[in-house]
Design a protein around this motif. Structure first.
Motif, PDB file in Angstrom:
ATOM      1  N   PRO A 189       1.137  -1.042  -0.350  1.00 15.61           N
ATOM      2  CA  PRO A 189      -0.281  -0.048   0.232  1.00 15.61           C
ATOM      3  C   PRO A 189       1.001   1.358  -0.127  1.00 15.61           C
ATOM      4  CG  PRO A 189      -0.704  -1.465   1.668  1.00 15.61           C
ATOM      5  CD  PRO A 189       0.989  -1.965   1.045  1.00 15.61           C
ATOM      6  N   VAL A 190       0.102   2.247  -1.099  1.00 16.44           N
ATOM      7  CA  VAL A 190       1.050   3.687  -0.724  1.00 16.44           C
ATOM      8  C   VAL A 190       0.485   4.393  -0.013  1.00 16.44           C
ATOM      9  CG1 VAL A 190       1.799   5.617  -2.221  1.00 16.44           C
ATOM     10  CG2 VAL A 190       2.267   3.563  -3.118  1.00 16.44           C
ATOM     11  N   GLU A 191       1.445   5.401   1.365  1.00 16.97           N
ATOM     12  CA  GLU A 191       0.192   5.965   1.862  1.00 16.97           C
ATOM     13  C   GLU A 191       1.345   7.134   1.864  1.00 16.97           C
ATOM     14  OE1 GLU A 191      -2.433   5.640   2.950  1.00 16.97           O
ATOM     15  OE2 GLU A 191      -2.265   3.549   3.227  1.00 16.97           O
ATOM     16  N   ALA A 192       0.460   8.896   1.780  1.00 21.20           N
ATOM     17  CA  ALA A 192       0.583   9.605   2.543  1.00 21.20           C
ATOM     18  C   ALA A 192       0.179  10.624   3.615  1.00 21.20           C
ATOM     19  CB  ALA A 192       0.306  10.717   1.057  1.00 21.20           C
ATOM     20  N   HIS A 193       0.666  11.407   4.535  1.00 22.66           N
ATOM     21  CA  HIS A 193       0.639  11.320   5.203  1.00 22.66           C
ATOM     22  C   HIS A 193       1.187  13.746   5.893  1.00 22.66           C
ATOM     23  CE1 HIS A 193       0.858   7.546   6.856  1.00 22.66           C
ATOM     24  NE2 HIS A 193       2.145   7.360   6.362  1.00 22.66           N
ATOM     25  N   ILE A 326      -3.927  19.009   1.836  1.00 26.37           N
ATOM     26  CA  ILE A 326      -3.533  18.211   2.357  1.00 26.37           C
ATOM     27  C   ILE A 326      -3.743  16.687   1.714  1.00 26.37           C
ATOM     28  CG2 ILE A 326      -3.155  16.524   4.290  1.00 26.37           C
ATOM     29  CD1 ILE A 326      -4.112  19.510   6.335  1.00 26.37           C
ATOM     30  N   CYS A 327      -2.407  16.539   1.263  1.00 28.72           N
ATOM     31  CA  CYS A 327      -2.733  14.392   0.398  1.00 28.72           C
ATOM     32  C   CYS A 327      -2.495  13.678   1.620  1.00 28.72           C
ATOM     33  CB  CYS A 327      -1.389  14.989  -0.039  1.00 28.72           C
ATOM     34  SG  CYS A 327      -1.587  13.467  -1.628  1.00 28.72           S
ATOM     35  N   ALA A 328      -3.634  13.297   1.863  1.00 26.62           N
ATOM     36  CA  ALA A 328      -2.968  11.612   3.144  1.00 26.62           C
ATOM     37  C   ALA A 328      -4.611  11.701   2.514  1.00 26.62           C
ATOM     38  CB  ALA A 328      -2.966  12.661   4.019  1.00 26.62           C
ATOM     39  N   ALA A 329      -4.793  10.026   3.364  1.00 21.38           N
ATOM     40  CA  ALA A 329      -5.968   9.235   3.222  1.00 21.38           C
ATOM     41  C   ALA A 329      -6.542   9.822   4.503  1.00 21.38           C
ATOM     42  CB  ALA A 329      -5.347   7.285   3.076  1.00 21.38           C
ATOM     43  N   PHE A 333      -4.947  10.969   7.953  1.00 24.33           N
ATOM     44  CA  PHE A 333      -4.723  12.138   8.600  1.00 24.33           C
ATOM     45  C   PHE A 333      -5.082  12.612   9.831  1.00 24.33           C
ATOM     46  CE2 PHE A 333      -7.631  15.815   9.333  1.00 24.33           C
ATOM     47  CZ  PHE A 333      -6.671  17.645   8.666  1.00 24.33           C
ATOM     48  N   VAL A 334      -6.299  11.532  10.589  1.00 23.92           N
ATOM     49  CA  VAL A 334      -6.766  11.436  11.800  1.00 23.92           C
ATOM     50  C   VAL A 334      -5.891  11.213  12.535  1.00 23.92           C
ATOM     51  CG1 VAL A 334      -8.750  10.176  12.857  1.00 23.92           C
ATOM     52  CG2 VAL A 334      -9.524  10.743  10.848  1.00 23.92           C
ATOM     53  N   ALA A 335      -5.154  10.444  11.913  1.00 25.69           N
ATOM     54  CA  ALA A 335      -4.062   9.464  13.378  1.00 25.69           C
ATOM     55  C   ALA A 335      -3.345  10.679  13.928  1.00 25.69           C
ATOM     56  CB  ALA A 335      -3.104   8.605  12.990  1.00 25.69           C
ATOM     57  N   ALA A 336      -3.159  11.805  12.317  1.00 25.56           N
ATOM     58  CA  ALA A 336      -2.059  12.813  13.268  1.00 25.56           C
ATOM     59  C   ALA A 336      -2.799  13.748  14.369  1.00 25.56           C
ATOM     60  CB  ALA A 336      -1.813  13.862  12.047  1.00 25.56           C
TER      61      ALA A 336
END
Length: 561
Positions: A189-193, A326-329, A333-336
Motif C-alpha cells: 500500500p502507498v500512503e501519504a501523511h 493536505i494529501c493524505a488518506a 490524517f485522523v491519526a495525526a
C-alpha cells in the motif's frame, strides 16, 4: 544477501490461468464474483484448486456491483471476472459506480485470442479504448510471464490515491500458455501523511474560526479512523456532516452530528455550510450531489476558508481551490489529529448542539401521507426493530429518500449505496454484503423500477442461502423521473409508467419468501415473518403514487405548490 535477492523462486510449468489465481491468492483474495465464460476457462479451472469463494451471478452488471460492494465495505479490491464483449459491456455499469464512488475493484475480462485481434473477431472489444473513461487503468496481458507484474500493479493502482476500478484483459490463448514466471508477491500500500507544518496551520485556522463545520466523505476509512475522528470532533465540539451516501462515517445520534450534505439536504444544514467560516472537507471530492449542484461553496474560490484533505493530489484544487490542501488518506490524517487539543474552549459548542437538534427534527419521519401505506411509521418501526449493525443497501430513486433521511446510521460499514446514482445496485449489493457478513442483517431498499434492473440476482441469494430482506417500494412508475416530469411538463406524462409482477409471488417462485404490504399496519408482521423465514425475502410495499416525496405529493408538484 540483500532482501531483494531473496525473491521467491521462479515457478516452472504454470499456465497463465494458474498464474492469475496464484497472484490473487498472494494478494489475499478470499472471494470473487463472476459470470463464467469460455474466454477464461483456464482461470476457472485453476480456481477449482483454491479456497477462493466464487460467487456465480446471473448478469455481469450485478457481478460487478457485488465486487464494488466488497471493495466499499472492506477497503480491499473487490474482484470480478466476466467474459468478453457482451459480458464486459454488461459489467461496465459496475465499473462506472466504482469509478465515481472511489471504490477499489479489479475486473478481469476474457479476451479473444491474440492472433485474432484487430479483426473484429467474435465478441472482440479493444478495452483500452472502451473503458479508459470508467477505470483508473486498463491493461491487457500479452505474455503470461508478466502476469505477476500486471496483477500486483492492478492491486496497487486500485487502492492507491483515490481508489477506483482497474480492468485487466486476458487473451484466451495466453491463459493456456505454460511458462516459467516469478512467484507473485502481495502489493505494498502507498500512503501519504500530513506534515507538521500543515497540521500546525490547520490547528491555527481552527482556533481562529467562529463557525466551522467538517464534511466527511470518500473512501479509505475504517472503523478505527471513524472512532478517532469522533474523538477529535468531541474535543473540539466540532459539528460534523457526512456527504452524499457516506452517512456511515459518523454516528447520527452523536451530539456533534449535523446531517448529510446530499440530495434533499436539510435547509438548515445548507445554511450553516454556506455561512461557515471554515470547512474541513475530509476524504471526499465534494462533487455535484453533496455540494447541491456546486451551490454550497463558490467555484473555484469558496467564501469559506477551505481545508481539503484527500489521498490523491490531483483532486486537491480540481474544483474548489483550498486555503490548505493536505494529501493524505482519512485514516492517516485522523491519526495525526490525535495529539491536537483546543487552545481555548471552543466558541461554537452551542451552535453544534443546535445543528444536531435541527438534524434530529429533520430526520423524524412524518406520521401520515397519501394512501393506505405510510412510509413514515414504517421507517420509525425499522429504527426501533432493526439491529444497529444491520447493513442497508439501495440503488437510486425517490424511494431512497426515506432511507437516507430517516434512517439513523450508527456504525461504520452499514451502508452500501452508489454516489453515482445508479439504479439496480441495491439487490446485488445486499447479496454481496450478506456473503461478507453472514451474521448481520442485510436490508435492501429498492423501488419497483430499481429492483428489476438487477432483480435476477435474487436467484443468487437463494442459491447460496443468503437471507437478505428486500423492501420493494412499488408505486408503479419511475418515480424520480415522473417527479421531474410533472415539475417541468405538468400533466404531460410520458414514458414513466410501469407494469410490475407480483413481487411476493416472484420471491416464492425463486425459492424465497414473499410478502405484500397494502396497509401501514401490515408492515411490521410482514417484516418479522420475512426475518423468521430464514430465506431471502421480498416485501412489496404498495405505495400510493401521490406519495412521491416525504414532503410533497405529485399533485402539489404538478400544481407547483
Amino acid at each position: 544477501m540483500t532482501e531483494h535477492a531473496s525473491n521467491p523462486a521462479t515457478q516452472a510449468g504454470r499456465t497463465g490461468g494458474q498464474l492469475i489465481v496464484d497472484a490473487l491468492v498472494a494478494n489475499g483474495v478470499k472471494r470473487l464474483s463472476c459470470v463464467p465464460g469460455e474466454s477464461f476457462l483456464a482461470v476457472l479451472d485453476a480456481l477449482h484448486d483454491t479456497d477462493i469463494d466464487v460467487l456465480v451471478c446471473r448478469q455481469e452488471g450485478g457481478a460487478a456491483m457485488m465486487a464494488d460492494c466488497w471493495g466499499r465495505l472492506t477497503g480491499e479490491p473487490g474482484i470480478c471476472m466476466v467474459t468478453r464483449g457482451p459480458g464486459a459491456t454488461n459489467a461496465s455499469a459496475g465499473l462506472h459506480i466504482a469509478r465515481q464512488d472511489s471504490v477499489p475493484m479489479i475486473l478481469f475480462i476474457g479476451q479473444v485470442q491474440r492472433d485474432a485481434r484487430e479483426r473484429e473477431a467474435f465478441q472482440e472489444i479493444e478495452y483500452r479504448r472502451a473503458f479508459t473513461e470508467v477505470a483508473k487503468w486498463v491493461a491487457e496481458i500479452d505474455d503470461a510471464r508478466r502476469i505477476p507484474e500486471f496483477v500486483t500493479r492492478a492491486f496497487a493502482v486500485a487502492t492507491s490515491g483515490r481508489p477506483g476500478p482497474v480492468v485487466v484483459a486476458l487473451p484466451e490463448d495466453m491463459l493456456t500458455d505454460t511458462v516459467e514466471a516469478v512467484s507473485a508477491r502481495p502489493y505494498v500500500p502507498v500512503e501519504a501523511h500530513p506534515g507538521p507544518a500543515q497540521l500546525a496551520k490547520f490547528r491555527d485556522l481552527l482556533e481562529k474560526a467562529e463557525r466551522p463545520v467538517a464534511i466527511l466523505g470518500g473512501t479509505r476509512w475504517d472503523e478505527e479512523s471513524v472512532a478517532a475522528f469522533t474523538a477529535f470532533a468531541e474535543r473540539f465540539a466540532l459539528p460534523v456532516a457526512c456527504s452524499f451516501r457516506r452517512q456511515m462515517l459518523f454516528d447520527h445520534l452523536h451530539p456533534n452530528y449535523a446531517g448529510d450534505s446530499g440530495i434533499g439536504i436539510n435547509p438548515a444544514l445548507a445554511k450553516e455550510i454556506r455561512e461557515a467560516d471554515l470547512v474541513l472537507m475530509l476524504g471526499g471530492r465534494y462533487s455535484e450531489m453533496p455540494s447541491s449542484g456546486y451551490t454550497l461553496m463558490d467555484v473555484p474560490y469558496p467564501q469559506q476558508t477551505l481545508v481539503h484533505v484527500h489521498p490523491d493530489p490531483s483532486e486537491l484544487g480540481r474544483v474548489y481551490r483550498p486555503d490548505l490542501a493536505i494529501c493524505a488518506a482519512p485514516a492517516d490524517f485522523v491519526a495525526a489529529l490525535a495529539g491536537l487539543s483546543p487552545l481555548v474552549p471552543p466558541r461554537w459548542a452551542e451552535r453544534t448542539k443546535a445543528m444536531h437538534a435541527a438534524y434530529r427534527a429533520w430526520s423524524t419521519p412524518p406520521a401520515a401521507g397519501p394512501g393506505d401505506v405510510h412510509m413514515g411509521p414504517i421507517m420509525a418501526w425499522i429504527e426501533e426493530n432493526v439491529p444497529q449493525d444491520a447493513i442497508f443497501t439501495n440503488g437510486a430513486g425517490n424511494y431512497a429518500t426515506w432511507l437516507h433521511r430517516f434512517h439513523r446510521f450508527r456504525r461504520f460499514a452499514t451502508q452500501a449505496a452508489p454516489t453515482s446514482g445508479s439504479m439496480g445496485y441495491g439487490l446485488p449489493a445486499a447479496v454481496a454484503a450478506k456473503k461478507l457478513f453472514p451474521q448481520r442483517e442485510v436490508v435492501c431498499f429498492a423501488g419497483d423500477g430499481c429492483f428489476l434492473m438487477h432483480g435476477q440476482e435474487f436467484a443468487t441469494a437463494v442459491r447460496y442461502g443468503l437471507p437478505i430482506i428486500a423492501i420493494v417500494v412499488n408505486n408503479g412508475m419511475y418515480g424520480t423521473i415522473r417527479m421531474h416530469q410533472e415539475r417541468e411538463y405538468p400533466g404531460r406524462v410520458s414514458a414513466t409508467g410501469l407494469t410490475n409482477p407480483d413481487f411476493a409471488a416472484l420471491a416464492v417462485s425463486y425459492g424465497g419468501h414473499g410478502e405484500t404490504v397494502t396497509t401501514t399496519e401490515a408492515f411490521a408482521p410482514a417484516y418479522l415473518r420475512a426475518r423468521a423465514s430464514g430465506k431471502p425475502a421480498i416485501i412489496e410495499v404498495q405505495l400510493d403514487p401521490e406519495a412521491i416525496t416525504p414532503a410533497r405529493t405529485l399533485t402539489q408538484i404538478r400544481e407547483r405548490k
